[in-house]
Design a protein around this motif. Structure first.
Motif, PDB file in Angstrom:
ATOM      1  N   ASN A  69       0.816  -1.215   0.000  1.00 32.19           N
ATOM      2  CA  ASN A  69       0.000   0.000   0.000  1.00 32.19           C
ATOM      3  C   ASN A  69       0.852   1.268   0.000  1.00 32.19           C
ATOM      4  O   ASN A  69       0.445   2.290  -0.572  1.00 32.19           O
ATOM      5  N   ALA A  70       1.998   1.219   0.624  1.00 29.64           N
ATOM      6  CA  ALA A  70       2.880   2.389   0.616  1.00 29.64           C
ATOM      7  C   ALA A  70       3.359   2.677  -0.804  1.00 29.64           C
ATOM      8  O   ALA A  70       3.444   3.839  -1.217  1.00 29.64           O
ATOM      9  N   ILE A  71       3.651   1.641  -1.559  1.00 31.88           N
ATOM     10  CA  ILE A  71       4.099   1.819  -2.942  1.00 31.88           C
ATOM     11  C   ILE A  71       2.935   2.289  -3.812  1.00 31.88           C
ATOM     12  O   ILE A  71       3.112   3.096  -4.731  1.00 31.88           O
ATOM     13  N   ALA A  72       1.723   1.812  -3.504  1.00 29.18           N
ATOM     14  CA  ALA A  72       0.537   2.151  -4.301  1.00 29.18           C
ATOM     15  C   ALA A  72      -0.210   3.355  -3.740  1.00 29.18           C
ATOM     16  O   ALA A  72      -1.370   3.583  -4.081  1.00 29.18           O
ATOM     17  N   ALA A  73       0.456   4.152  -2.920  1.00 30.88           N
ATOM     18  CA  ALA A  73      -0.224   5.238  -2.202  1.00 30.88           C
ATOM     19  C   ALA A  73      -0.881   6.252  -3.120  1.00 30.88           C
ATOM     20  O   ALA A  73      -1.854   6.909  -2.733  1.00 30.88           O
ATOM     21  N   SER A  74      -0.392   6.387  -4.336  1.00 28.56           N
ATOM     22  CA  SER A  74      -0.918   7.413  -5.240  1.00 28.56           C
ATOM     23  C   SER A  74      -2.238   7.031  -5.881  1.00 28.56           C
ATOM     24  O   SER A  74      -2.891   7.876  -6.499  1.00 28.56           O
ATOM     25  N   ASN A  75      -2.664   5.782  -5.736  1.00 26.17           N
ATOM     26  CA  ASN A  75      -3.876   5.353  -6.433  1.00 26.17           C
ATOM     27  C   ASN A  75      -4.642   4.328  -5.607  1.00 26.17           C
ATOM     28  O   ASN A  75      -4.187   3.209  -5.392  1.00 26.17           O
ATOM     29  N   HIS A  76      -5.843   4.724  -5.152  1.00 24.56           N
ATOM     30  CA  HIS A  76      -6.654   3.832  -4.325  1.00 24.56           C
ATOM     31  C   HIS A  76      -6.995   2.534  -5.047  1.00 24.56           C
ATOM     32  O   HIS A  76      -7.164   1.487  -4.427  1.00 24.56           O
ATOM     33  N   PHE A  77      -7.083   2.599  -6.384  1.00 28.00           N
ATOM     34  CA  PHE A  77      -7.459   1.405  -7.148  1.00 28.00           C
ATOM     35  C   PHE A  77      -6.358   0.362  -7.199  1.00 28.00           C
ATOM     36  O   PHE A  77      -6.552  -0.719  -7.760  1.00 28.00           O
ATOM     37  N   LEU A  78      -5.202   0.653  -6.633  1.00 26.43           N
ATOM     38  CA  LEU A  78      -4.126  -0.330  -6.557  1.00 26.43           C
ATOM     39  C   LEU A  78      -3.776  -0.688  -5.122  1.00 26.43           C
ATOM     40  O   LEU A  78      -2.835  -1.450  -4.883  1.00 26.43           O
ATOM     41  N   GLN A  79      -4.539  -0.179  -4.164  1.00 23.14           N
ATOM     42  CA  GLN A  79      -4.329  -0.482  -2.752  1.00 23.14           C
ATOM     43  C   GLN A  79      -5.201  -1.667  -2.335  1.00 23.14           C
ATOM     44  O   GLN A  79      -6.214  -1.972  -2.965  1.00 23.14           O
ATOM     45  N   THR A  80      -4.806  -2.327  -1.252  1.00 17.89           N
ATOM     46  CA  THR A  80      -5.444  -3.598  -0.902  1.00 17.89           C
ATOM     47  C   THR A  80      -6.931  -3.505  -0.546  1.00 17.89           C
ATOM     48  O   THR A  80      -7.656  -4.469  -0.816  1.00 17.89           O
ATOM     49  N   PRO A  81      -7.451  -2.404   0.042  1.00 14.48           N
ATOM     50  CA  PRO A  81      -8.905  -2.385   0.268  1.00 14.48           C
ATOM     51  C   PRO A  81      -9.698  -2.584  -1.022  1.00 14.48           C
ATOM     52  O   PRO A  81     -10.656  -3.368  -1.057  1.00 14.48           O
ATOM     53  N   TYR A  82      -9.289  -1.903  -2.092  1.00 12.18           N
ATOM     54  CA  TYR A  82      -9.980  -2.078  -3.368  1.00 12.18           C
ATOM     55  C   TYR A  82      -9.667  -3.448  -3.976  1.00 12.18           C
ATOM     56  O   TYR A  82     -10.556  -4.114  -4.526  1.00 12.18           O
ATOM     57  N   LEU A  83      -8.410  -3.889  -3.891  1.00  7.43           N
ATOM     58  CA  LEU A  83      -8.064  -5.188  -4.457  1.00  7.43           C
ATOM     59  C   LEU A  83      -8.818  -6.316  -3.762  1.00  7.43           C
ATOM     60  O   LEU A  83      -9.166  -7.324  -4.386  1.00  7.43           O
TER      61      LEU A  83
END
Length: 381
Positions: A20-34
């Motif tokens: 999630n730290a790496i994907a911080a710029s996009n919610h669609f790549l963070q684990t809650p959405y995944l």
């Protein structure tokens, strides 16, 4: 490239801790959405989560989706009988197994997030290598991937990709993504309405007059669960009448989304005489407001201009909550331009794994993508 590699994950539970730290710029790549995808993806979809590593350190996240179009009940019912059947024949026989590098469920540049810059020369090679690995994965399962699509890149990225390993891929520009860059001086809906020309201010007033009697309410998780059957009914009406579909949401998708993402996922219900007659959804993605799926009762929509009122409500939410832009997506683009959204064309790249068919991928694609003629509106003074 010798220090950059990737790893494909099939389960959220196996992702690196700092994903999630790496994907911080996009919610669609963070684990809650995944996790929403993992628990309530369309029945014809399988998702893959790809970690990009440099010297064994995670520096990027990537989403890939496989679609089995043989499982789809309908590709869309709006087009003519002939065109619909030609398209269905092509899909069933030559394009039923599709691999996306990116997210086919939403519009926008949501394929990957990087914690450091990777040159497009290396990144384009990496994306192709990831697709090759997944093609092999499915081959070992007895499934032949027909089409690979690298989805949704803004013009600057697309231009750079074309200079390198995407240069031999077919580039396509589908219907534009309608984006509303909100005026930073607007703080209320009154500011928004005041900026209209007389024609579009009259449209706004006419729509709100027709809206009379409908009550809008933000739905809690408990509301979504209790109303989910009706929500799905309204969603399916709109989805089936779209010009083109490659998936339908799972029955538990909206409640799963609300449960996983909480207040970052908003769902608003529209009630007439205490009956749910429509809904729309929003995702709060940093300074960007993302519109998601919606549904409505067609008779109410026609009589009460419900869809247009939904668009106004989404816009007013964005203004009142200080978002910089609203992503409205690719559908109903003319009416979206009438409320202030403007077209932004995005590129995708596509290939057919059959080398002979790949020579004609441009002509094949033209039969898959519905034609659209529209007039851009200019609603502001």
């Amino acid at each position: 490239m010798e220090n950059i590699n990737f790893k494909v994950y099939t389960s959220i539970s196996n992702l690196p801790e700092n994903w999630n730290a790496i994907a911080a710029s996009n919610h669609f790549l963070q684990t809650p959405y995944l996790e929403v995808l993992e628990n309530s993806a369309p029945t014809n979809m399988e998702c893959f989560y790809i970690g990009i590593f440099e010297n064994n350190i995670l520096v990027g996240t990537l989403l890939s989706q496989y679609l089995d179009l043989n499982k789809l009940e309908s590709f869309g019912e709006r087009d003519s009988f002939f065109k619909k059947h030609v398209r269905n024949f092509i899909f069933k026989n030559f394009a039923s197994h599709v691999l996306f590098l990116g997210n086919n469920m939403i519009t926008g540049q949501n394929a990957y997030a990087l914690s450091k810059e990777i040159e497009h020369k290396h990144l384009s090679q990496l994306l192709i290598d990831c697709s090759d690995a997944l093609i092999l994965y499915f081959k070992n399962k007895g499934i032949k991937i027909h089409i690979v699509s690298f989805k949704d890149f803004y013009e600057n990225n697309a231009t750079l990709f074309k200079k390198h390993h995407f240069k031999n891929l077919y580039e396509f520009n589908a219907q534009p993504n309608m984006i509303f860059n909100l005026n930073e001086n607007w703080t209320s809906k009154e500011d928004y309405v005041a900026a209209f020309t007389k024609k579009y201010r009259d449209q706004y007033k006419r729509a709100h007059k027709k809206y009379n009697g409908i009550i809008e309410k933000e739905l809690s998780l408990e509301d979504v669960v209790s109303l989910e059957n009706r929500i799905n009914e309204l969603y399916h009406y709109v989805a089936k009448n779209a010009p083109f579909n490659t998936f339908f949401l799972a029955d538990n998708h909206f409640s799963t989304f609300k449960k996983q993402c909480g207040n970052r996922f908003k769902i608003f219900g529209y009630f007439l005489d205490n009956k749910l007659v429509g809904f729309h959804t929003l995702l709060l993605n940093g300074e960007v407001l993302e519109t998601y799926f919606l549904g409505y009762d067609d008779e109410i929509q026609k009589n009460n201009m419900l869809y247009l009122n939904m668009l106004y409500n989404m816009t007013e939410f964005g203004i009142e909550h200080n978002f910089k832009k609203i992503i409205f997506g690719r559908t109903a683009i003319e009416i979206k331009s009438s409320i202030g959204a403007e077209p932004v064309y995005m590129s995708g790249f596509i290939l057919h794994t059959n080398s002979f068919l790949n020579k004609y991928i441009g002509k094949i694609f033209q039969n898959l993508e519905p034609n659209l003629e529209w007039n851009q509106r200019h609603p502001f003074k």
